[in-house]
Design a protein around this motif. Structure first.
Motif, short mmCIF file in Angstrom:
data_model
loop_
_atom_site.label_atom_id
_atom_site.label_comp_id
_atom_site.label_asym_id
_atom_site.label_seq_id
_atom_site.Cartn_x
_atom_site.Cartn_y
_atom_site.Cartn_z
N GLY A 77 0.96 -1.00 -0.11
CA GLY A 77 -0.06 -0.03 0.46
C GLY A 77 0.78 0.98 0.15
N THR A 78 0.38 2.58 0.56
CA THR A 78 0.66 3.96 0.26
C THR A 78 1.22 4.12 1.74
OG1 THR A 78 -0.35 4.12 -1.47
CG2 THR A 78 0.56 5.97 -0.33
N VAL A 79 2.69 4.29 2.03
CA VAL A 79 2.78 5.21 3.48
C VAL A 79 3.08 7.08 3.12
CG1 VAL A 79 4.63 5.49 5.15
CG2 VAL A 79 4.15 3.17 3.99
N THR A 80 2.74 7.08 3.36
CA THR A 80 2.75 8.52 3.17
C THR A 80 3.12 9.93 4.84
OG1 THR A 80 0.37 8.62 2.26
CG2 THR A 80 1.00 11.40 2.56
N VAL A 81 4.28 10.39 4.30
CA VAL A 81 5.18 10.96 4.83
C VAL A 81 5.33 12.64 4.83
CG1 VAL A 81 7.18 10.88 6.31
CG2 VAL A 81 6.25 9.10 5.10
N ASP A 82 4.73 13.35 6.00
CA ASP A 82 4.60 15.11 5.50
C ASP A 82 4.28 14.90 3.92
OD1 ASP A 82 5.21 15.83 8.08
OD2 ASP A 82 7.72 16.04 7.52
N GLY A 83 3.02 14.35 3.62
CA GLY A 83 2.26 14.80 2.50
C GLY A 83 2.58 14.38 0.82
N ARG A 84 3.68 12.95 1.25
CA ARG A 84 4.58 12.78 0.00
C ARG A 84 4.41 11.03 0.45
NH1 ARG A 84 10.38 14.87 -1.16
NH2 ARG A 84 9.77 13.83 -3.10
N PRO A 85 3.81 10.85 -0.57
CA PRO A 85 3.56 9.20 -0.43
C PRO A 85 4.33 7.94 -1.18
CG PRO A 85 2.53 10.38 -2.99
CD PRO A 85 3.27 11.24 -1.83
N HIS A 86 4.24 7.43 -0.42
CA HIS A 86 5.21 6.51 -0.71
C HIS A 86 5.07 4.59 -0.99
CE1 HIS A 86 9.07 8.87 0.42
NE2 HIS A 86 8.17 9.24 1.25
N ALA A 87 5.26 4.66 -1.76
CA ALA A 87 4.57 2.95 -1.74
C ALA A 87 5.86 1.89 -0.83
CB ALA A 87 4.84 2.75 -3.58
N LEU A 88 4.99 0.34 -0.53
CA LEU A 88 5.50 -0.21 0.22
C LEU A 88 4.51 -1.56 -0.23
CD1 LEU A 88 6.81 -1.09 3.27
CD2 LEU A 88 4.98 -0.88 4.13
N ARG A 89 6.54 -2.51 -0.18
CA ARG A 89 5.21 -3.78 -0.19
C ARG A 89 6.48 -4.46 0.28
NH1 ARG A 89 5.87 -8.52 -3.72
NH2 ARG A 89 3.17 -9.33 -4.49
N VAL A 90 6.05 -5.39 1.31
CA VAL A 90 6.92 -6.39 2.20
C VAL A 90 6.34 -7.17 2.24
CG1 VAL A 90 7.72 -4.07 3.03
CG2 VAL A 90 6.10 -4.74 4.13
N THR A 91 7.13 -8.59 2.32
CA THR A 91 6.15 -9.92 2.61
C THR A 91 7.19 -9.78 3.93
OG1 THR A 91 6.27 -10.88 0.35
CG2 THR A 91 6.22 -12.34 1.89
N GLY A 92 6.19 -11.54 4.05
CA GLY A 92 6.36 -11.52 6.20
C GLY A 92 5.18 -12.19 6.98
N MET A 93 5.39 -11.90 8.32
CA MET A 93 4.11 -13.05 9.17
C MET A 93 3.45 -12.43 9.22
SD MET A 93 3.77 -14.21 12.51
CE MET A 93 5.15 -13.97 12.98
#
Length: 405
Positions: free
Chosen positions: A232-248
């Motif tokens: 999904g998306t992580v927005t930091v101080d108004g700037r969006p960043h894509a995140l895709r991680v695999t785990g538990m």
């Protein structure tokens, strides 16, 4: 007549074996570093007896924990009851995530929030290393976080709105998480899916008594896990960043989780480039088991196999409190052996409990598994006896000082 004689002889032999086991179990066992019980002369008979019991239990069809439908809602009426969820993961480029929330009585929450983005930094809840928050009466929501089950064993929603602290600079930033966890893999239920030999080996190390088996019942927790992908998306101080991680992802619920009963554990999520995925570790909880090996492996075809053995010896890795950051171990599952090299790339410490009984290290790791590159999140636990600083306790609501803990 012949079968009756054979049955009588077998019964007599079994009775003698049980008496021999009980006699040896009364002896004070040797403990490595005064913690880890070592096998004695009764080890193999006890292991064989308990392995047989577990095999029969599985043949009879022992009930599981109820799957995704069980454990949510009202907590058990006990001061240390809990209902806990966790979602974690990493990618091969340095991004990683740990989000966890344990609901406790009276709306008390234990919350962990870590998200790391290359080029941005590692974002932590401002309250860390403390994890005690308030407000989770009936749902996994509080401290800006929300965990919502959308489709049982398939999809969860993870949201956050609030401020986080950049670990590298200490600056506070406004953060929004809009993430979805998905998986099409089978889940692993620790009540029913552990390898009988791994459980029997842990049981056989301990001295058997009525008190020992009572402690086992008292310490029981329902716990299951599943490996999947969070994106999904992580927005930091108004700037969006894509995140895709695999785990538990996991879910635990119990009448009692008392962190003081644990001594240590070391757990590793392995996301291997050949498609293998695994969760592997060793737990030391002297209240019940001073050493138990646990975990599972998904092969590249998605088939699930319980961990059969693991040679990681906690006592030889950071027993005096300094976490190991470059080490190795081997484990077996599904008839195959896996040899693992671990390198800790980043580590953050949080403390859990009214007295900070639990010191938990969340670590992003790179691995080599049978020579193949891998990555993932590792969690290590140490029993902490240093207490909770007054500066954190002073922020608790007044009513929290009087509840039973």
């Amino acid at each position: 007549m012949l079968w009756q004689a054979a049955a009588a002889a077998a019964a007599a032999a079994l009775l003698l074996l049980c008496r021999w086991i009980v006699a040896f179990s009364r002896r004070t066992p040797q403990r490595m570093f005064a913690v880890y019980t070592q096998p004695d002369a009764s080890f193999y008979p006890k292991m064989a007896a308990f392995w047989l019991l577990l095999r029969l239990r599985r043949l009879w069809g022992s009930p599981g924990g109820g799957g995704e439908q069980a454990g949510y809602g009202p907590l058990a009426e006990a001061p240390q009851s809990l209902d806990a969820v966790l979602i974690q993961g990493a990618d091969g480029a340095g991004a990683w995530l740990v989000a966890a929330m344990a609901r406790r009585p009276h709306g008390v929450l234990n919350v962990i929030g870590i998200v790391s983005l290359p080029g941005v930094g590692t974002l932590l809840l401002p309250r860390h290393p403390d994890t005690t928050l308030f407000g989770g009466e009936t749902a996994h929501a509080g401290g800006g976080f929300s965990f919502r089950r959308m489709e049982p064993m398939r999809r969860w929603k993870l949201d956050f709105t609030g401020q986080m602290r950049v670990s590298e600079s200490g600056a506070l930033v406004d953060v929004t998480l809009d993430l979805t966890y998905t998986s099409d893999l089978a889940h692993f239920d620790f009540d029913t899916d552990m390898a009988p030999l791994a459980v029997a080996r842990a049981m056989a190390r301990e001295p058997w008594s009525r008190e020992f088996f009572a402690r086992l019942r008292d310490a029981h927790q329902t716990h299951y896990e599943q490996i999947g992908t969070t994106e999904g998306t992580v927005t930091v101080d108004g700037r969006p960043h894509a995140l895709r991680v695999t785990g538990m992802r996991d879910h635990s619920y119990a009448r009692c989780r008392d962190w003081t009963r644990l001594h240590r554990y070391g757990l590793h999520t392995l996301i291997v480039e050949d498609g293998t995925r695994a969760q592997v570790g060793v737990v030391s909880q002297p209240y019940s088991f001073s050493r138990i090996e646990l975990g599972y492996v998904y092969r590249p075809d998605g088939s699930l196999h319980a961990l059969e053995w693991c040679d990681l010896e906690l006592g030889y890795h950071g027993e005096q409190g300094a976490e190991p950051r470059d080490y190795g171990f081997s484990f077996g599952a599904g008839g195959r052996t896996y040899r693992v090299l671990v390198k800790v790339e980043e580590s953050h410490t949080v403390f859990i409990g009214w007295r900070w009984e639990a010191r938990v290290l969340e670590r992003r790791c790179t691995y080599r598994v049978n020579g193949v590159a891998a990555h993932g999140v590792s969690e290590w636990y140490y029993r902490h006896r240093g207490g909770r600083p007054a500066e954190y306790a002073a922020d608790d609501p007044a009513w929290a000082r009087d509840i039973e803990k």
